[in-house]
Write a protein that holds these residues in place. Structure first.
Motif, mmCIF file in Angstrom:
data_model
loop_
_atom_site.group_PDB
_atom_site.id
_atom_site.type_symbol
_atom_site.label_atom_id
_atom_site.label_comp_id
_atom_site.label_asym_id
_atom_site.label_seq_id
_atom_site.Cartn_x
_atom_site.Cartn_y
_atom_site.Cartn_z
ATOM 1 N N VAL A 59 0.881 -1.082 0.079
ATOM 2 C CA VAL A 59 0.349 0.399 0.061
ATOM 3 C C VAL A 59 0.798 1.896 0.067
ATOM 4 O O VAL A 59 0.704 1.859 -0.526
ATOM 5 C CB VAL A 59 -1.255 -0.249 1.285
ATOM 6 C CG1 VAL A 59 -2.108 0.912 1.115
ATOM 7 C CG2 VAL A 59 -1.547 -0.969 1.027
ATOM 8 N N LEU A 77 1.691 3.163 -3.053
ATOM 9 C CA LEU A 77 0.262 3.472 -4.449
ATOM 10 C C LEU A 77 0.106 5.420 -4.387
ATOM 11 O O LEU A 77 -0.458 5.196 -5.401
ATOM 12 C CB LEU A 77 -1.002 3.021 -3.371
ATOM 13 C CG LEU A 77 -0.776 1.560 -3.927
ATOM 14 C CD1 LEU A 77 -2.222 1.203 -3.242
ATOM 15 C CD2 LEU A 77 -0.491 1.009 -5.225
ATOM 16 N N GLY A 78 0.669 6.081 -3.001
ATOM 17 C CA GLY A 78 0.352 7.567 -3.511
ATOM 18 C C GLY A 78 1.006 8.212 -4.882
ATOM 19 O O GLY A 78 1.656 7.449 -5.766
ATOM 20 N N SER A 79 1.248 9.009 -4.700
ATOM 21 C CA SER A 79 1.597 9.900 -5.699
ATOM 22 C C SER A 79 3.716 10.087 -5.663
ATOM 23 O O SER A 79 3.904 9.339 -4.256
ATOM 24 C CB SER A 79 1.269 11.897 -5.829
ATOM 25 O OG SER A 79 2.485 12.175 -4.658
ATOM 26 N N ARG A 81 0.086 -2.292 -8.314
ATOM 27 C CA ARG A 81 -1.212 -2.071 -7.804
ATOM 28 C C ARG A 81 -1.762 -3.367 -8.240
ATOM 29 O O ARG A 81 -2.660 -4.237 -7.758
ATOM 30 C CB ARG A 81 -2.187 -1.271 -8.621
ATOM 31 C CG ARG A 81 -2.826 -0.360 -8.746
ATOM 32 C CD ARG A 81 -3.857 0.454 -9.406
ATOM 33 N NE ARG A 81 -3.234 1.002 -10.892
ATOM 34 C CZ ARG A 81 -2.502 1.650 -10.715
ATOM 35 N NH1 ARG A 81 -2.584 2.674 -9.891
ATOM 36 N NH2 ARG A 81 -1.966 1.948 -12.234
ATOM 37 N N LEU A 117 -1.421 -6.267 -5.604
ATOM 38 C CA LEU A 117 -2.787 -5.759 -4.801
ATOM 39 C C LEU A 117 -3.520 -6.818 -5.248
ATOM 40 O O LEU A 117 -4.545 -7.256 -4.558
ATOM 41 C CB LEU A 117 -2.506 -4.703 -4.466
ATOM 42 C CG LEU A 117 -4.025 -4.713 -2.609
ATOM 43 C CD1 LEU A 117 -2.800 -4.628 -1.675
ATOM 44 C CD2 LEU A 117 -4.060 -2.999 -3.254
ATOM 45 N N GLU A 118 -3.778 -6.204 -6.259
ATOM 46 C CA GLU A 118 -5.395 -6.899 -6.601
ATOM 47 C C GLU A 118 -5.333 -8.627 -6.536
ATOM 48 O O GLU A 118 -5.941 -9.057 -6.637
ATOM 49 C CB GLU A 118 -5.575 -6.165 -8.653
ATOM 50 C CG GLU A 118 -7.131 -6.428 -8.854
ATOM 51 C CD GLU A 118 -7.523 -5.586 -9.451
ATOM 52 O OE1 GLU A 118 -8.506 -5.641 -10.154
ATOM 53 O OE2 GLU A 118 -6.239 -4.314 -10.160
ATOM 54 N N ILE A 175 -5.827 -9.388 -3.141
ATOM 55 C CA ILE A 175 -7.253 -9.415 -2.501
ATOM 56 C C ILE A 175 -7.922 -9.980 -4.012
ATOM 57 O O ILE A 175 -8.913 -10.940 -3.040
ATOM 58 C CB ILE A 175 -7.213 -7.675 -2.051
ATOM 59 C CG1 ILE A 175 -6.095 -7.289 -1.456
ATOM 60 C CG2 ILE A 175 -8.509 -7.707 -1.967
ATOM 61 C CD1 ILE A 175 -6.530 -6.239 -1.064
ATOM 62 N N SER A 176 -8.083 -10.125 -4.556
ATOM 63 C CA SER A 176 -8.970 -10.955 -5.541
ATOM 64 C C SER A 176 -9.100 -12.374 -4.957
ATOM 65 O O SER A 176 -10.303 -13.480 -5.358
ATOM 66 C CB SER A 176 -9.268 -10.280 -6.501
ATOM 67 O OG SER A 176 -8.303 -10.687 -7.289
#
Lengths: 291, 291
Positions: free
Chosen positions: A37, A40-42, A77, A80-81, A84-85
DNA sequence: CTGGATGTGAAGAAATATTTTCAAAATGGG
DNA sequence: CCCATTTTGAAAATATTTCTTCACATCCAG
């Protein structure tokens, strides 16, 4: 750079950790804690969070073999996907003798998923409010379903009838509905089922009922029947299925949970009614006990 | 806008779901599935993933009270961080605002468990054999249920009727059953539902049907109705529930999977029938299309 | 003292988001 | 079934943010 294709960001970092400079290691550590996580920001956010400058972040991204920071971020990303999925369900090899592609397993996966997602979207406040409505002995309960969901209304009716008095099943034929509406009084509850394709008559019925001060409780699908406009409470269950039809399994589950809640709340009355019912069955000898 | 401060994106979406338009709901659903990862890409990615346009995404973000899409995205990231970093993730985070002891969650746990265990005990051979029986156009299908399971029979009937011809729903009143038996011919299939408390009449019916050369398919519970003696195939689904009642959710799931399998196997015929049915519905104007 | 690493700031480039317009499509009412 | 209204998407223009890169000053280890 090709060997790096299939690797996760974490793997790439660890593999090249020795090549990293001080500030880069600092950055790498920040990304690795709270992975993924934190990445994930800028680029500015990430830089500030690890106490390094933006160029350092950009430099490291390239050093790790990415085209740039956005590229690295996209990889994060994706990971992560994937994480989580795919919860336990996929790894859980039920019905092991069946290949994953067997319709039974495919269907099971989808239904479990529907279940999870529906639950996430249904607030317990709604659930509790509806349970409270249905527990109120002063309110008559009316229930109605569409072409397919009629069976659910029927199921609900059968159970509620045992739990409490004052329950009506609205007949399937919409010609007769005005008569039923005539018997609804303010404060009554209409439990309506309407999944796609939404039926015009049900919507009209909900409207009419609302007009008479009836509280409408609607069971519908994730898209929401237009009848929701008239509903005081709506349950949106996912009905996805690997089939030309939709799945009512989650809706049924909700219904059962609701029945259980109502039954708990008015156990003393239900208890009496069930005992009476037993006796009646015994008398008519319609049913013989085996267990 | 201030009251919305503490809310999660999911809550905001749910709270205003009724105000959302079709495309917005579509988008909302995509975000909610695979929440919250699905909302982390660029606005274009998100739009494409949900099949809506970028303006729609931007519009909805504002509608939900965010400054714009990046604002919404920031909120998602924040939630994700909070979720992942804290050990809450232990218990799949469905219905997260509900304590574990809420009836809704207890019920869900039990039903998911029923599902797993039932699937482990049901062989795909049985499933496939039954699907094959039901696909055979030369066999008439009769279906019957007990006091509670009647709704399931009804559900099954409603669907099978669309899929193929030659389907009969045996009326609930057991007095009339001899008439139905009279119409059963060798090779026909009787799909019977019987969960505890097992009903004497259903058992007798199964016996009579078997006597006439009918193949009986039985849906029952984990203990097995005595009718299983006469059944060629039996599905034993777990019906455990934290309630005075049993749960039919797994049975319904099996039924739906079976319906899907049969429908796949005879798609060409089903396809035609469905089209004809559509036309009939259109003609009678009983149903108006919304989706 | 020296060279590599780093940060700062800034400027230009690139990507992304927002807004507008307008035509097409969907919806809802009669 | 038709018409008025709303919603939607495509395209494009604009605004904004984000990223990359550079020059240069600083720091620090050796």
């Amino acid at each position: 750079m090709n060997r790096e294709e299939g690797q996760t960001v974490a793997e790439r970092i660890r593999a090249r950790f020795d090549d990293l400079t001080r500030a880069e290691r600092q950055l790498a550590n920040t990304i690795l804690e709270n992975y993924p996580v934190s990445g994930l920001g800028s680029i500015t956010t990430v830089a500030e969070a690890s106490g390094v400058s933006t160029p350092t972040v950009a430099r490291m991204a390239k050093k790790l073999g990415f085209g740039g920071f956005p590229d690295l971020q996209g990889a994060l990303r994706g990971e992560l996907e994937a994480t989580i999925s795919s919860p336990i369900s996929k790894h859980d090899r039920w019905a092991e003798n069946a290949p994953d592609t067997h319709i039974l397993n495919r269907f099971a996966d989808v239904v479990m998923d529907n279940m999870r997602q529906s639950l996430r979207n249904i607030g317990t406040e709604t659930f509790d409010s509806v349970a409270r409505l249905l527990t109120d002995p002063d309110r008559t309960i009316h229930t109605v379903g569409g072409r397919i969901s009629r069976s659910l209304a029927d199921y609900f009716y059968t159970h509620m009838q045992v739990i409490r008095g004052g329950v009506t099943l609205v007949a399937p034929n919409s010609n007769t509905w005005p008569h039923y509406v005539l018997n609804m009084k303010p404060g009554d509850v209409l439990v309506a089922f309407d999944v796609r394709r939404y039926e015009h008559d049900i919507i009209r019925l909900a409207e009419m009922a609302t007009g008479r001060g009836v509280d409408v409780v609607l069971f519908t699908d994730q898209w929401g029947s237009p009848a929701a406009k008239y509903a005081k409470h709506a349950f949106r269950a996912r009905i996805e299925a690997p089939s030309a039809w939709d799945s009512s399994a989650v809706t049924l589950f909700l219904l059962e949970a609701l029945i259980a809640a109502v039954q708990n709340a008015m156990w003393s009355e239900t208890h009496t009614r069930m005992k009476d019912l037993e006796e009646l069955f015994d008398q008519t000898k319609l049913f013989r006990k085996f267990v």
